[in-house]
Design a protein around this motif. Structure first.
Motif, PDB file in Angstrom:
ATOM      1  N   LYS A  54       0.859  -1.188   0.000  1.00  0.00           N
ATOM      2  CA  LYS A  54       0.000   0.000   0.000  1.00  0.00           C
ATOM      3  C   LYS A  54       0.888   1.229   0.000  1.00  0.00           C
ATOM      4  O   LYS A  54       1.741   1.391   0.883  1.00  0.00           O
ATOM      5  CB  LYS A  54      -0.912   0.020   1.216  1.00  0.00           C
ATOM      6  CG  LYS A  54      -1.760   1.304   1.316  1.00  0.00           C
ATOM      7  CD  LYS A  54      -2.594   1.344   2.577  1.00  0.00           C
ATOM      8  CE  LYS A  54      -1.819   2.021   3.661  1.00  0.00           C
ATOM      9  NZ  LYS A  54      -2.598   2.263   4.890  1.00  0.00           N
ATOM     10  N   ALA A  55       0.696   2.100  -0.993  1.00  0.00           N
ATOM     11  CA  ALA A  55       1.459   3.342  -1.077  1.00  0.00           C
ATOM     12  C   ALA A  55       0.732   4.445  -0.326  1.00  0.00           C
ATOM     13  O   ALA A  55      -0.480   4.624  -0.487  1.00  0.00           O
ATOM     14  CB  ALA A  55       1.647   3.745  -2.528  1.00  0.00           C
ATOM     15  N   LEU A  77       1.209   9.325  -8.392  1.00  0.00           N
ATOM     16  CA  LEU A  77       2.117   8.208  -8.144  1.00  0.00           C
ATOM     17  C   LEU A  77       2.642   7.744  -9.493  1.00  0.00           C
ATOM     18  O   LEU A  77       1.864   7.499 -10.417  1.00  0.00           O
ATOM     19  CB  LEU A  77       1.388   7.071  -7.429  1.00  0.00           C
ATOM     20  CG  LEU A  77       2.222   5.833  -7.105  1.00  0.00           C
ATOM     21  CD1 LEU A  77       3.342   6.175  -6.122  1.00  0.00           C
ATOM     22  CD2 LEU A  77       1.338   4.732  -6.545  1.00  0.00           C
ATOM     23  N   GLU A  78       3.962   7.651  -9.609  1.00  0.00           N
ATOM     24  CA  GLU A  78       4.590   7.268 -10.872  1.00  0.00           C
ATOM     25  C   GLU A  78       5.415   6.001 -10.674  1.00  0.00           C
ATOM     26  O   GLU A  78       5.966   5.756  -9.605  1.00  0.00           O
ATOM     27  CB  GLU A  78       5.504   8.378 -11.388  1.00  0.00           C
ATOM     28  CG  GLU A  78       4.792   9.673 -11.683  1.00  0.00           C
ATOM     29  CD  GLU A  78       5.734  10.743 -12.200  1.00  0.00           C
ATOM     30  OE1 GLU A  78       5.267  11.590 -12.992  1.00  0.00           O
ATOM     31  OE2 GLU A  78       6.922  10.751 -11.826  1.00  0.00           O
ATOM     32  N   LYS A  79       5.492   5.195 -11.763  1.00  0.00           N
ATOM     33  CA  LYS A  79       6.279   3.957 -11.751  1.00  0.00           C
ATOM     34  C   LYS A  79       7.378   4.059 -12.798  1.00  0.00           C
ATOM     35  O   LYS A  79       7.147   4.515 -13.911  1.00  0.00           O
ATOM     36  CB  LYS A  79       5.387   2.749 -12.046  1.00  0.00           C
ATOM     37  CG  LYS A  79       6.115   1.418 -11.953  1.00  0.00           C
ATOM     38  CD  LYS A  79       5.187   0.244 -12.173  1.00  0.00           C
ATOM     39  CE  LYS A  79       5.959  -1.071 -12.041  1.00  0.00           C
ATOM     40  NZ  LYS A  79       5.092  -2.216 -12.333  1.00  0.00           N
ATOM     41  N   PHE A  86       9.592   7.723 -16.005  1.00  0.00           N
ATOM     42  CA  PHE A  86       8.505   7.333 -15.122  1.00  0.00           C
ATOM     43  C   PHE A  86       7.171   7.619 -15.807  1.00  0.00           C
ATOM     44  O   PHE A  86       7.043   8.597 -16.540  1.00  0.00           O
ATOM     45  CB  PHE A  86       8.562   8.120 -13.811  1.00  0.00           C
ATOM     46  CG  PHE A  86       9.603   7.625 -12.848  1.00  0.00           C
ATOM     47  CD1 PHE A  86       9.235   6.818 -11.783  1.00  0.00           C
ATOM     48  CD2 PHE A  86      10.934   7.959 -13.013  1.00  0.00           C
ATOM     49  CE1 PHE A  86      10.188   6.366 -10.891  1.00  0.00           C
ATOM     50  CE2 PHE A  86      11.898   7.507 -12.124  1.00  0.00           C
ATOM     51  CZ  PHE A  86      11.521   6.709 -11.058  1.00  0.00           C
ATOM     52  N   PHE A  87       6.186   6.754 -15.549  1.00  0.00           N
ATOM     53  CA  PHE A  87       4.839   6.957 -16.060  1.00  0.00           C
ATOM     54  C   PHE A  87       3.850   6.943 -14.905  1.00  0.00           C
ATOM     55  O   PHE A  87       4.063   6.258 -13.898  1.00  0.00           O
ATOM     56  CB  PHE A  87       4.453   5.853 -17.055  1.00  0.00           C
ATOM     57  CG  PHE A  87       5.124   5.991 -18.389  1.00  0.00           C
ATOM     58  CD1 PHE A  87       4.681   6.927 -19.316  1.00  0.00           C
ATOM     59  CD2 PHE A  87       6.205   5.191 -18.724  1.00  0.00           C
ATOM     60  CE1 PHE A  87       5.295   7.060 -20.541  1.00  0.00           C
ATOM     61  CE2 PHE A  87       6.836   5.318 -19.952  1.00  0.00           C
ATOM     62  CZ  PHE A  87       6.382   6.247 -20.855  1.00  0.00           C
ATOM     63  N   THR A 116       9.760   0.211  -9.151  1.00  0.00           N
ATOM     64  CA  THR A 116      10.250   1.403  -8.459  1.00  0.00           C
ATOM     65  C   THR A 116       9.242   2.531  -8.648  1.00  0.00           C
ATOM     66  O   THR A 116       8.828   2.817  -9.774  1.00  0.00           O
ATOM     67  CB  THR A 116      11.626   1.817  -9.024  1.00  0.00           C
ATOM     68  OG1 THR A 116      12.530   0.720  -8.863  1.00  0.00           O
ATOM     69  CG2 THR A 116      12.171   3.030  -8.295  1.00  0.00           C
ATOM     70  N   TYR A 117       8.870   3.173  -7.539  1.00  0.00           N
ATOM     71  CA  TYR A 117       7.836   4.200  -7.547  1.00  0.00           C
ATOM     72  C   TYR A 117       8.361   5.503  -6.958  1.00  0.00           C
ATOM     73  O   TYR A 117       9.318   5.517  -6.185  1.00  0.00           O
ATOM     74  CB  TYR A 117       6.623   3.742  -6.724  1.00  0.00           C
ATOM     75  CG  TYR A 117       5.903   2.556  -7.313  1.00  0.00           C
ATOM     76  CD1 TYR A 117       4.809   2.728  -8.151  1.00  0.00           C
ATOM     77  CD2 TYR A 117       6.322   1.253  -7.038  1.00  0.00           C
ATOM     78  CE1 TYR A 117       4.138   1.640  -8.690  1.00  0.00           C
ATOM     79  CE2 TYR A 117       5.659   0.160  -7.573  1.00  0.00           C
ATOM     80  CZ  TYR A 117       4.571   0.367  -8.400  1.00  0.00           C
ATOM     81  OH  TYR A 117       3.919  -0.713  -8.936  1.00  0.00           O
TER      82      TYR A 117
END
Length: 146
Positions: A54-55, A77-79, A86-87, A116-117
């Protein structure tokens, strides 16, 4: 040749002085210089991810500028994909407007996949005179292992 070089250097120094001073002040109201510089405000973008993937995305902005009318916050929030790119994560972008000079905004994203976030927060500050300024703030990167 030395004289020409000296004149050129002097010109660059004088020109840079006027350039810096023209960006330093935005408006003068009632003989008071209003500095529009949200870089001096305290701001942060934070990400923590728990053991259930959970972020928790948290963004903070604090300034004592009495000329702030509102602050629009866009939190995403980006990945990480590849090569430093990052998207945005699907359904993990939030937007809210605060009519204050200090705020804290927290949102959650559940069931993250491995990767990776980071959190990107855009603060868009609007003064009472209608002028706006924005800045992007990024959290540290957090790795999720699945």
């Amino acid at each position: 040749m030395k004289k020409v070089l000296s004149i050129l250097i002097m010109f660059i120094i004088v020109a840079s002085y006027f350039n810096m001073s023209s960006f330093a002040y935005d408006t003068v109201i009632d003989d008071e210089i209003i500095v529009m510089d949200i870089n001096s405000a305290e701001k942060s973008s934070n990400l923590s991810i728990d053991y259930n993937n959970k972020a928790t995305c948290n963004s903070i902005f604090s300034d004592i500028n009495s000329n702030i009318y509102k602050i629009k916050v866009v939190q995403t929030l980006e990945k990480h994909w590849a090569f430093g790119v990052f998207f945005a994560v699907n359904n993990a972008s939030w937007e809210r407007t605060f009519y204050t000079d200090s705020l804290s905004m927290t949102n959650y994203k559940y069931n993250l996949e491995g990767g990776t976030y980071r959190v990107k927060t855009t603060f868009i500050v609007t003064l009472y005179n209608g002028q706006t300024e924005s800045i992007d703030v990024y959290s540290s990167e957090v790795v999720v292992y699945v």
